[in-house]
Design a protein around this motif. Structure first.
Motif, short mmCIF file in Angstrom:
data_model
loop_
_atom_site.label_atom_id
_atom_site.label_comp_id
_atom_site.label_asym_id
_atom_site.label_seq_id
_atom_site.Cartn_x
_atom_site.Cartn_y
_atom_site.Cartn_z
N ILE A 153 0.89 -1.45 -0.48
CA ILE A 153 -0.06 -0.08 0.00
C ILE A 153 0.94 1.67 0.30
CG2 ILE A 153 -1.23 1.66 1.06
CD1 ILE A 153 -2.79 -1.28 2.44
N ASP A 154 0.49 2.30 -1.15
CA ASP A 154 1.55 3.33 -1.21
C ASP A 154 0.06 4.45 -0.33
OD1 ASP A 154 2.29 6.01 -1.56
OD2 ASP A 154 3.32 5.39 -3.51
N MET A 155 0.62 4.69 0.94
CA MET A 155 -0.56 5.53 1.53
C MET A 155 -0.62 7.17 0.68
SD MET A 155 -2.15 3.72 3.47
CE MET A 155 -2.30 4.67 4.86
N THR A 156 0.72 7.92 -0.33
CA THR A 156 1.13 8.54 0.33
C THR A 156 1.10 8.86 -1.80
OG1 THR A 156 3.35 9.30 0.59
CG2 THR A 156 1.06 9.78 2.30
N PHE A 157 0.37 8.69 -2.19
CA PHE A 157 0.60 8.26 -3.91
C PHE A 157 1.24 9.05 -4.40
CE2 PHE A 157 -0.14 8.36 -8.54
CZ PHE A 157 0.38 7.05 -9.04
N GLY A 158 0.75 10.39 -4.41
CA GLY A 158 1.23 11.95 -4.39
C GLY A 158 1.58 11.24 -6.33
N ALA A 159 2.48 11.68 -7.53
CA ALA A 159 2.68 11.08 -8.79
C ALA A 159 3.55 10.07 -9.11
CB ALA A 159 3.76 12.46 -9.09
N THR A 172 8.96 -1.64 -10.72
CA THR A 172 9.88 -1.73 -11.68
C THR A 172 11.15 -2.95 -11.25
OG1 THR A 172 9.54 0.41 -12.86
CG2 THR A 172 12.09 -0.22 -13.16
N GLU A 173 10.30 -3.02 -9.28
CA GLU A 173 11.00 -3.85 -9.42
C GLU A 173 11.56 -5.43 -8.88
OE1 GLU A 173 14.59 -4.90 -6.85
OE2 GLU A 173 14.61 -3.05 -8.27
N ASN A 174 9.57 -5.35 -9.29
CA ASN A 174 9.06 -6.73 -9.36
C ASN A 174 7.73 -6.36 -10.04
OD1 ASN A 174 8.00 -8.81 -8.84
ND2 ASN A 174 9.20 -9.58 -7.11
N PRO A 175 7.95 -6.78 -10.95
CA PRO A 175 6.24 -6.19 -11.97
C PRO A 175 5.01 -7.08 -11.49
CG PRO A 175 8.28 -6.49 -13.22
CD PRO A 175 9.12 -6.97 -12.15
N GLU A 176 5.78 -8.55 -10.57
CA GLU A 176 3.76 -8.45 -10.63
C GLU A 176 3.44 -8.67 -8.49
OE1 GLU A 176 3.00 -10.99 -12.41
OE2 GLU A 176 4.17 -10.77 -13.88
N ALA A 177 4.22 -7.47 -8.13
CA ALA A 177 4.09 -6.93 -7.07
C ALA A 177 2.37 -6.58 -7.13
CB ALA A 177 4.77 -6.34 -6.44
N ARG A 178 1.22 -6.28 -6.06
CA ARG A 178 0.67 -5.77 -6.23
C ARG A 178 0.90 -4.54 -5.47
NH1 ARG A 178 -4.64 -8.03 -4.55
NH2 ARG A 178 -3.14 -9.85 -3.16
N VAL A 179 0.34 -3.39 -5.92
CA VAL A 179 -0.24 -2.21 -5.03
C VAL A 179 -1.40 -1.50 -5.11
CG1 VAL A 179 0.79 0.46 -4.91
CG2 VAL A 179 2.68 -1.20 -5.78
N VAL A 180 -1.98 -0.94 -3.62
CA VAL A 180 -3.42 -0.22 -3.47
C VAL A 180 -2.40 1.57 -2.97
CG1 VAL A 180 -5.42 0.55 -1.73
CG2 VAL A 180 -4.00 -2.36 -2.26
N CYS A 181 -3.06 2.15 -4.49
CA CYS A 181 -2.38 3.44 -4.46
C CYS A 181 -3.55 4.26 -3.84
CB CYS A 181 -2.16 4.14 -5.87
SG CYS A 181 -1.11 3.02 -6.98
N VAL A 182 -3.31 4.75 -2.50
CA VAL A 182 -3.92 6.07 -1.82
C VAL A 182 -3.56 7.45 -2.19
CG1 VAL A 182 -5.21 6.39 0.02
CG2 VAL A 182 -4.51 4.41 -0.29
N GLY A 184 -4.32 -7.57 7.77
CA GLY A 184 -3.28 -8.41 8.37
C GLY A 184 -2.91 -9.44 6.76
N SER A 185 -2.64 -8.64 5.77
CA SER A 185 -3.10 -9.84 4.97
C SER A 185 -2.03 -8.76 3.82
CB SER A 185 -3.65 -9.78 4.17
OG SER A 185 -4.19 -7.83 3.51
N VAL A 186 -0.96 -7.52 4.35
CA VAL A 186 -0.29 -6.46 3.50
C VAL A 186 0.76 -6.72 4.05
CG1 VAL A 186 -0.09 -3.98 2.73
CG2 VAL A 186 -2.47 -5.12 3.15
#
Length: 427
Positions: A113-119, A128-138, A182-184
């Motif tokens: 979770i990126d709690m401060t997505f910004g730009a 880029t580091e891991n193309p298979e990762a998942r990210v929640v952008c807040v 408990g899942s992040v």
């Protein structure tokens, strides 16, 4: 206890500033819109486009989810500003990216979770580091939300999830996305105003641009929010002094507050950043301040910082955000916090090192034990277990700062401080 009420109990605030905030709301002639403004989250489910509409408190019931077609012309009372609407080029360089990636260490299939997505600088680096990762952008800024939506189009469905809201609204947002406590695997905070917000001339964050005194990070998404203009034109000398002293840590806060109130009587309402900066310049009598790079720093910087923090309730939001982070991280999950001044850094430090938010600074173990005796607390097994129990394990005892090379390439990183901690598996 529900997470929302639990987080609110964990919130802290200087009592005098809480009273000031309540007083400001009572004196302002705020007109609520006829329609409830909302924040919108669009995602694809089973081939249908779903629009999740939530109010400012983040509450969303099952009846709030509507199925709409791709060509729907439904009128929404609130829609975030799109990327195309921004005529100014956004120049954003994320801070301490290498260190962030080193600590988070994104692996295939992990959820962040990126709690401060910004730009989106840190999110892009993770993907880029891991193309298979998942990210929640807040992000609470509608423009940042629109940037996140654009980024999501470059990845497969469900890999980049975009959310509009404050830290305190995150639990309900994550619930709607089906993300359970408990899942992040990792959570990132990069707090404070972003380069994107400073570089936009109409937002009121920057001293170098003459613009309306706004400073709201959510661009008015909340109809009950106040602007910096409201603060400087409606509060008393004492109230302004408390804000500037607590949030700006300025030793001449009293003189600045008096100058602002006197300027209101002489010149009328203070409406722009230039007007406010000129009022504060007169207090300092041509005194020159320097930043960490020995460059000339504007004398109104601390006052602008104080107003921004107060308007957006930033410190309470960070505190609540860290409580949410602890609740949603897996045992062994990592939380990274990047801050830019001591007030923010102090919150990360106290959370990660197990220091109560209202505890006096730099207390020794002996002083703490003496305070417990004074409060007639007995040393039973349960109390000892609570004292020894650690929620977080700091990655490093000392704060991490940018390397000299990065500061030269990106001067805005000069004040950055990074702290990281791992959620304890023993709690």
């Amino acid at each position: 206890m529900a997470l929302r009420s639990w987080c609110m109990k964990k919130a802290f605030s200087y009592s005098c500033l809480f009273t000031i905030r309540r007083h400001l709301f009572s004196v302002l002639p705020i007109q609520k819109p006829s329609k409830t403004q909302t924040c919108c989250h669009v995602k694809t489910v089973s081939g249908k486009l779903n629009l999740q509409i939530t109010g400012h408190n983040g509450i969303c019931s099952d009846s709030d989810v509507h199925h709409i077609s791709d060509n729907s012309d439904e009128d929404l009372s609130y829609s975030p500003r799109s990327v195309e609407d921004s005529s100014e080029e956004i120049k954003h360089v994320p801070v301490m990216v290498k260190k962030v990636l080193e600590v988070l260490n994104p692996q295939q299939g992990q959820l962040f979770i990126d709690m401060t997505f910004g730009a989106g600088g840190h999110t892009k680096a993770i993907l880029t580091e891991n193309p298979e990762a998942r990210v929640v952008c807040v992000d609470r800024d509608p423009l940042a939300f629109s940037y996140a939506q654009e980024l999501a189009k470059s990845y497969k469905p469900g890999q980049v999830l975009t959310c509009l809201g404050k830290f305190s609204e995150t639990p309900q947002i994550l619930y709607q996305l089906g993300i359970t406590p408990g899942s992040v695997d990792g959570i990132l905070f990069d707090v404070g105003a972003s380069s994107m917000q400073y570089d936009q001339s109409n937002r009121g964050f920057s001293l170098s641009r003459d613009s309306p005194l706004d400073m709201r990070m959510d661009q008015g998404r909340d109809p009950d929010s106040v602007t910096a203009m409201d603060v400087v034109n409606h509060l008393s000398v004492q109230e302004l002094r408390d804000i500037i002293k607590k949030y700006g840590e300025d030793h001449i806060a009293n003189q600045i507050a008096h100058a602002i109130v006197e300027a209101r009587y002489v010149m009328g309402k203070i409406t722009t950043t230039k007007q406010l900066a000129e009022v504060i310049e007169n207090v300092f009598e041509e005194k020159i301040l320097r930043d960490k790079l020995n460059r000339k720093s504007h004398v109104a910087t601390r006052t602008f910082q104080a107003l921004r923090i107060f308007v957006n309730n930033e410190l309470n939001e960070i505190n609540n955000g860290l409580e949410v982070a602890y609740h949603y991280l897996k045992p062994g999950g990592v939380c990274v916090g990047i801050s830019f001044h001591s007030l923010e850094d102090r919150i990360f430090k106290r959370h990660f090192h197990g220091i109560e938010m209202d505890e006096a600074k730099n207390l020794s173990v002996k002083q703490k034990s003496r305070m417990m005796r004074d409060h007639h607390q007995k040393y039973d097994k349960e109390l000892i277990k609570i004292i020894l129990k650690k929620r977080w394990i700091p990655v490093s005892k000392k704060v991490t700062t940018p390397e000299e090379e990065e500061v030269l390439e990106n001067p805005r990183s000069r004040s950055a401080k990074l702290r990281a901690a791992i959620k304890s598996a023993d709690v």
